[in-house]
Design a protein around this motif. Sequence first.
Motif, mmCIF file in Angstrom:
data_model
loop_
_atom_site.group_PDB
_atom_site.id
_atom_site.type_symbol
_atom_site.label_atom_id
_atom_site.label_comp_id
_atom_site.label_asym_id
_atom_site.label_seq_id
_atom_site.Cartn_x
_atom_site.Cartn_y
_atom_site.Cartn_z
ATOM 1 N N MET A 153 -27.034 -39.789 -7.364
ATOM 2 C CA MET A 153 -25.653 -39.961 -7.845
ATOM 3 C C MET A 153 -25.493 -39.561 -9.301
ATOM 4 O O MET A 153 -26.374 -39.794 -10.118
ATOM 5 N N LEU A 154 -24.327 -39.015 -9.616
ATOM 6 C CA LEU A 154 -24.009 -38.684 -11.005
ATOM 7 C C LEU A 154 -23.067 -39.718 -11.618
ATOM 8 O O LEU A 154 -23.025 -39.861 -12.832
ATOM 9 N N ASN A 155 -22.298 -40.382 -10.790
ATOM 10 C CA ASN A 155 -21.439 -41.457 -11.284
ATOM 11 C C ASN A 155 -22.003 -42.790 -10.793
ATOM 12 O O ASN A 155 -21.325 -43.585 -10.182
ATOM 13 N N GLY A 156 -23.273 -42.974 -11.064
ATOM 14 C CA GLY A 156 -23.950 -44.154 -10.554
ATOM 15 C C GLY A 156 -23.778 -45.349 -11.464
ATOM 16 O O GLY A 156 -23.122 -45.260 -12.490
ATOM 17 N N PRO A 157 -24.333 -46.491 -11.065
ATOM 18 C CA PRO A 157 -25.108 -46.677 -9.840
ATOM 19 C C PRO A 157 -24.191 -47.022 -8.676
ATOM 20 O O PRO A 157 -23.021 -47.328 -8.882
ATOM 21 N N ILE A 192 -21.861 -41.747 -20.157
ATOM 22 C CA ILE A 192 -21.703 -41.992 -18.715
ATOM 23 C C ILE A 192 -20.429 -42.753 -18.394
ATOM 24 O O ILE A 192 -20.240 -43.204 -17.272
ATOM 25 N N ARG A 193 -19.567 -42.886 -19.362
ATOM 26 C CA ARG A 193 -18.321 -43.594 -19.082
ATOM 27 C C ARG A 193 -17.289 -42.651 -18.468
ATOM 28 O O ARG A 193 -16.426 -43.066 -17.701
ATOM 29 N N ARG A 194 -17.396 -41.376 -18.806
ATOM 30 C CA ARG A 194 -16.436 -40.417 -18.246
ATOM 31 C C ARG A 194 -16.888 -40.001 -16.835
ATOM 32 O O ARG A 194 -18.065 -40.132 -16.496
ATOM 33 N N ILE A 195 -15.927 -39.488 -16.070
ATOM 34 C CA ILE A 195 -16.269 -39.040 -14.712
ATOM 35 C C ILE A 195 -17.123 -37.791 -14.788
ATOM 36 O O ILE A 195 -16.824 -36.853 -15.517
ATOM 37 N N TRP A 196 -18.186 -37.804 -14.037
ATOM 38 C CA TRP A 196 -19.042 -36.638 -13.911
ATOM 39 C C TRP A 196 -18.497 -35.826 -12.735
ATOM 40 O O TRP A 196 -18.530 -36.293 -11.609
ATOM 41 N N GLY A 197 -18.014 -34.649 -13.004
ATOM 42 C CA GLY A 197 -17.309 -33.866 -11.984
ATOM 43 C C GLY A 197 -18.221 -33.330 -10.899
ATOM 44 O O GLY A 197 -19.451 -33.449 -10.968
ATOM 45 N N ILE A 198 -17.604 -32.728 -9.898
ATOM 46 C CA ILE A 198 -18.338 -32.201 -8.743
ATOM 47 C C ILE A 198 -19.298 -31.099 -9.210
ATOM 48 O O ILE A 198 -18.920 -30.220 -9.970
ATOM 49 N N ARG A 199 -20.501 -31.191 -8.737
ATOM 50 C CA ARG A 199 -21.576 -30.339 -9.228
ATOM 51 C C ARG A 199 -21.680 -29.032 -8.434
ATOM 52 O O ARG A 199 -21.341 -28.983 -7.253
ATOM 53 N N ASP A 200 -22.178 -27.994 -9.114
ATOM 54 C CA ASP A 200 -22.413 -26.703 -8.457
ATOM 55 C C ASP A 200 -23.785 -26.733 -7.799
ATOM 56 O O ASP A 200 -24.806 -26.516 -8.449
ATOM 57 N N ARG A 201 -23.795 -27.009 -6.513
ATOM 58 C CA ARG A 201 -25.074 -27.142 -5.810
ATOM 59 C C ARG A 201 -25.698 -25.786 -5.491
ATOM 60 O O ARG A 201 -26.830 -25.736 -4.999
ATOM 61 N N ARG B 69 -19.179 -31.313 0.956
ATOM 62 C CA ARG B 69 -17.780 -31.103 0.576
ATOM 63 C C ARG B 69 -17.012 -30.307 1.640
ATOM 64 O O ARG B 69 -15.818 -30.509 1.818
ATOM 65 N N ASP B 110 -20.633 -37.870 -4.825
ATOM 66 C CA ASP B 110 -20.684 -39.328 -4.778
ATOM 67 C C ASP B 110 -19.262 -39.820 -4.514
ATOM 68 O O ASP B 110 -18.329 -39.022 -4.372
ATOM 69 N N GLN B 113 -16.535 -38.579 -6.880
ATOM 70 C CA GLN B 113 -16.221 -37.158 -6.695
ATOM 71 C C GLN B 113 -15.483 -36.907 -5.380
ATOM 72 O O GLN B 113 -14.644 -36.001 -5.303
ATOM 73 N N GLN B 116 -11.999 -37.533 -6.054
ATOM 74 C CA GLN B 116 -11.481 -36.370 -6.790
ATOM 75 C C GLN B 116 -11.143 -35.224 -5.836
ATOM 76 O O GLN B 116 -10.113 -34.569 -5.972
ATOM 77 N N TRP B 156 -16.916 -49.908 -15.054
ATOM 78 C CA TRP B 156 -16.520 -48.540 -15.424
ATOM 79 C C TRP B 156 -16.342 -47.665 -14.195
ATOM 80 O O TRP B 156 -15.518 -46.757 -14.165
ATOM 81 N N ARG B 157 -17.144 -47.958 -13.170
ATOM 82 C CA ARG B 157 -17.016 -47.154 -11.947
ATOM 83 C C ARG B 157 -15.676 -47.438 -11.258
ATOM 84 O O ARG B 157 -15.088 -46.544 -10.647
ATOM 85 N N LYS B 160 -13.406 -45.303 -13.141
ATOM 86 C CA LYS B 160 -13.592 -43.891 -12.755
ATOM 87 C C LYS B 160 -12.900 -43.598 -11.422
ATOM 88 O O LYS B 160 -12.253 -42.569 -11.257
#
Lengths: 215, 294
Positions: A153-157, A192-201, B69, B110, B113, B116, B156-157, B160
């Motif tokens: 996860m990037l927006n964990g936990p 880590i407070r900001r949203i981590w956007g969708i990643r380029d897999r 996705r 996750d 996302q 989003q 925070w989640r 988010k």
Amino acid sequence: MKLKPNADILEMLEGYEKIVLFGDSGCAQLCDVGGILQLEAMEDFLIQNNKKVLGYVFVEGGLCDIHATTLEINDNMNMLREADAFLIQACGVATQVVTDLIPEKESFPAVDSIFLGVMPERFVHHETCVMCGECVLHLTAGICPIARCAKGMLNGPCGGSMDGKCERDGETDCVWQLIYNRLQSLGKLDNIRRIWGIRDRSLSHSPRTIIHEDF
Amino acid sequence: MTCEVAPPHGADHTLIEERIRLVKDYCDAINITDNVRGIPTMDSGICAHFILKTGAEPIMQMSARDRNRVLYESQLYGAYALGIRNIVFITGDHSLLGTHPQTKTVFDLDSVQAIQLAKHLMGGTDLSGAELEGVPEFFLGATFNPFADPLELQAWRVEKKRDAGAKFFQTQAIYDLERFQIFMTKVRPLNVKVLAGIIPLRSKKMAQFMRTRIPGMRIPDEVVSRLEKAGAGLESKEKKAAICAEGLLIAEETINAVRNIQGVHGVHIMSVGWEESIPGLVEACNLYPRPILR
């Protein structure tokens, strides 16, 4: 890396009698699968099972170093010509290097390659990198959530993190707790407070090739 | 008032209809889970369709564990086409805890996302920027666990998820009111709609299973000992009935307590296969009949 079960090794070598073992002083030795000790143990095991071990090819450094491996192979050409098959006591890269260098004979993997990690003490290994193609350690206090979170996860936990442990089992640390603790001590929790956007897999789609610019 | 029903562990859709009929008059919407712990059950979108057919309002859960996705987008189009409007996005319990531990997990996105992504689709284009042939419009939801750590980061989640587009939240089942109250002090300023999660306990064994095998569950010792005491000195059927009654009483007390906590807007009862308990529980809390929504 882990040596495959003996039965699996015998099964893949069925029909091949004269074997040459490959190991190296790098990862293979560090992981206790392809150092001299393990090559000797494998030789004993194969002899007990009616194989002939013609000898070893042992590379100082890694079998993945094609130049070093080529030199070792050239030095041992007579032995290798006589062999029926090669047993590679190193990672999957090593087995493929030998396959590429000596395509007329088969190279078999003695090892299951499992992960890339650290060895805090002998015989103990922890996975710490999955080679995702886009390192984020500068934002996560040097601790990787992609390799060390069970869900990457990037927006964990997730909601399964309790008392510092991962929901998967009671022993694995929740990496997001570790990241949180360390970012807090660094005064960088905002990372880590900001949203981590969708990643380029696509960066982690195999097979990958890198060609560095000449410099 | 929302209720959760278990999807069939197989292909018999009449089971879902039966379970819905038991609860549909006692709640405003019915939540359908998505392969909890990676244990395969009937597709949550298909079940949501059957919920709609009974005349009830479905809430479809979508987990990040089993879909990438591409499948999210495709299933969200389909869900909208079927008339499904409420979607709850969850990361999903790890499949190592379920019956198919050998599977490959996905986790392309996750839960944040995934919200989003859904919000993005509602803007009329897919993730590549291609214009959609029909734009879905969803009421987006999410979950939070007031008992998970670290508390600040869990809060925070929630923020988010709200910023990503979530309008309402279901919580993990509440047994530890003290911790829930502390967590709500963090959630209140976020101005989100919160449905407090309730799971009626029906045995000590169930409580212990949930403690050890269900991620993120905190059940205080006194809850377990209340169940124990209720059954003390009784045998077989009587013992079971007494423990079930105590479990329902705990649930009723919890519902009454959470309704007095500022920032809680509703209750989400997860029956975990005990749909029969819901009507009595809702009535006991004086939450029946439900207001007419349409």
